[in-house]
Structures are given as C-alpha cells and as structure tokens.
Design a protein around this motif. Sequence first.
Motif, mmCIF file in Angstrom:
data_model
loop_
_atom_site.group_PDB
_atom_site.id
_atom_site.type_symbol
_atom_site.label_atom_id
_atom_site.label_comp_id
_atom_site.label_asym_id
_atom_site.label_seq_id
_atom_site.Cartn_x
_atom_site.Cartn_y
_atom_site.Cartn_z
ATOM 1 N N PRO A 32 0.842 -1.196 0.000
ATOM 2 C CA PRO A 32 0.000 0.000 0.000
ATOM 3 C C PRO A 32 0.883 1.253 0.000
ATOM 4 N N GLY A 33 0.440 2.271 -0.717
ATOM 5 C CA GLY A 33 1.194 3.517 -0.802
ATOM 6 C C GLY A 33 2.064 3.599 -2.048
ATOM 7 N N THR A 34 2.208 2.482 -2.778
ATOM 8 C CA THR A 34 3.005 2.485 -4.003
ATOM 9 C C THR A 34 2.302 3.325 -5.067
ATOM 10 N N THR A 35 3.058 4.192 -5.741
ATOM 11 C CA THR A 35 2.526 4.994 -6.835
ATOM 12 C C THR A 35 2.499 4.150 -8.099
ATOM 13 N N VAL A 36 1.372 4.162 -8.796
ATOM 14 C CA VAL A 36 1.200 3.398 -10.025
ATOM 15 C C VAL A 36 0.710 4.326 -11.136
ATOM 16 N N THR A 37 1.014 3.955 -12.377
ATOM 17 C CA THR A 37 0.443 4.634 -13.540
ATOM 18 C C THR A 37 -0.768 3.828 -13.957
ATOM 19 N N VAL A 38 -1.931 4.463 -13.975
ATOM 20 C CA VAL A 38 -3.197 3.783 -14.250
ATOM 21 C C VAL A 38 -3.672 4.137 -15.658
ATOM 22 N N ARG A 39 -4.104 3.115 -16.385
ATOM 23 C CA ARG A 39 -4.683 3.306 -17.715
ATOM 24 C C ARG A 39 -6.047 2.643 -17.749
ATOM 25 N N GLY A 40 -7.024 3.378 -18.232
ATOM 26 C CA GLY A 40 -8.368 2.842 -18.357
ATOM 27 C C GLY A 40 -9.297 3.387 -17.286
ATOM 28 N N ARG A 41 -10.529 3.017 -17.415
ATOM 29 C CA ARG A 41 -11.567 3.451 -16.478
ATOM 30 C C ARG A 41 -12.520 2.287 -16.256
ATOM 31 N N GLY A 42 -13.255 2.334 -15.176
ATOM 32 C CA GLY A 42 -14.239 1.290 -14.915
ATOM 33 C C GLY A 42 -13.880 0.458 -13.702
ATOM 34 N N ALA A 43 -14.487 -0.717 -13.586
ATOM 35 C CA ALA A 43 -14.302 -1.582 -12.421
ATOM 36 C C ALA A 43 -12.907 -2.193 -12.362
ATOM 37 N N THR A 44 -12.276 -2.387 -13.526
ATOM 38 C CA THR A 44 -10.914 -2.914 -13.567
ATOM 39 C C THR A 44 -10.081 -2.025 -14.491
ATOM 40 N N VAL A 45 -8.811 -1.853 -14.137
ATOM 41 C CA VAL A 45 -7.904 -1.025 -14.927
ATOM 42 C C VAL A 45 -6.545 -1.710 -15.026
ATOM 43 N N ASP A 46 -5.724 -1.245 -15.943
ATOM 44 C CA ASP A 46 -4.337 -1.682 -16.041
ATOM 45 C C ASP A 46 -3.484 -0.668 -15.303
ATOM 46 N N ALA A 47 -2.582 -1.155 -14.476
ATOM 47 C CA ALA A 47 -1.659 -0.266 -13.771
ATOM 48 C C ALA A 47 -0.242 -0.776 -13.991
ATOM 49 N N PHE A 48 0.704 0.127 -13.899
ATOM 50 C CA PHE A 48 2.098 -0.222 -14.148
ATOM 51 C C PHE A 48 2.998 0.416 -13.112
ATOM 52 N N VAL A 49 4.026 -0.348 -12.681
ATOM 53 C CA VAL A 49 5.081 0.137 -11.796
ATOM 54 C C VAL A 49 6.392 -0.282 -12.451
ATOM 55 N N ASN A 50 7.155 0.686 -12.931
ATOM 56 C CA ASN A 50 8.430 0.391 -13.601
ATOM 57 C C ASN A 50 8.282 -0.693 -14.668
ATOM 58 N N GLY A 51 7.213 -0.641 -15.450
ATOM 59 C CA GLY A 51 6.987 -1.600 -16.523
ATOM 60 C C GLY A 51 6.300 -2.888 -16.104
ATOM 61 N N ASP A 52 6.152 -3.117 -14.810
ATOM 62 C CA ASP A 52 5.464 -4.316 -14.311
ATOM 63 C C ASP A 52 3.958 -4.063 -14.343
ATOM 64 N N TRP A 53 3.200 -5.006 -14.921
ATOM 65 C CA TRP A 53 1.760 -4.846 -15.080
ATOM 66 C C TRP A 53 1.027 -5.345 -13.847
ATOM 67 N N LEU A 54 0.089 -4.534 -13.363
ATOM 68 C CA LEU A 54 -0.769 -4.906 -12.245
ATOM 69 C C LEU A 54 -2.222 -4.734 -12.681
ATOM 70 N N PRO A 55 -2.962 -5.811 -12.887
ATOM 71 C CA PRO A 55 -4.391 -5.656 -13.171
ATOM 72 C C PRO A 55 -5.102 -5.322 -11.866
ATOM 73 N N LEU A 56 -5.733 -4.158 -11.810
ATOM 74 C CA LEU A 56 -6.341 -3.698 -10.555
ATOM 75 C C LEU A 56 -7.855 -3.638 -10.631
#
Length: 72
Positions: A32-56
């Motif tokens: 918790p507290g990690t900054t992520v780059t978020v792409r998309g909108r809605g109930a699920t989005v794609d997030a990235f941390v240093n190129g690592d993909w996190l489906p959120l």
Amino acid sequence: MRKSRGRNVAAAQRLGTLLVTVPGLSGTSYPPGTTVTVRGRGATVDAFVNGDWLPLSWWEFSDGLREDIADR
C-alpha cells in the motif's frame, strides 16, 4: 498525441496509489502507498510500476497521489 472518437487518449493515463498489497505480473508484490500509472476506467484497470503490469480492481487503488508521497 493520439485521438480516438474525438477524445484525447493520453488523458486516460493518470497516477494512482495502491490501497492494498498487489502482486505484479513479475511476481513482485507492491505494498500500500506504491505509486502506479493507471490506464483505463471502470471496475478494472491496467496499472504499471516500472513496466510491471498490475491488473487492478476499483477497490485496490485510489486516483491521484497521497499527500505524503506527492511531497517526496
């Protein structure tokens, strides 16, 4: 800047903050507290941390940065 159906595609990317621990595709867990780059909108989005993909899911992150992180 690319446009799609009259909308600015770049505007869909924003910063967010993880609210819970989330595993990335690489197997790394981000706390918790990690900054992520978020792409998309809605109930699920794609997030990235240093190129690592996190489906959120919507409940795993908040839009924007926490104040104590933004001040760093």
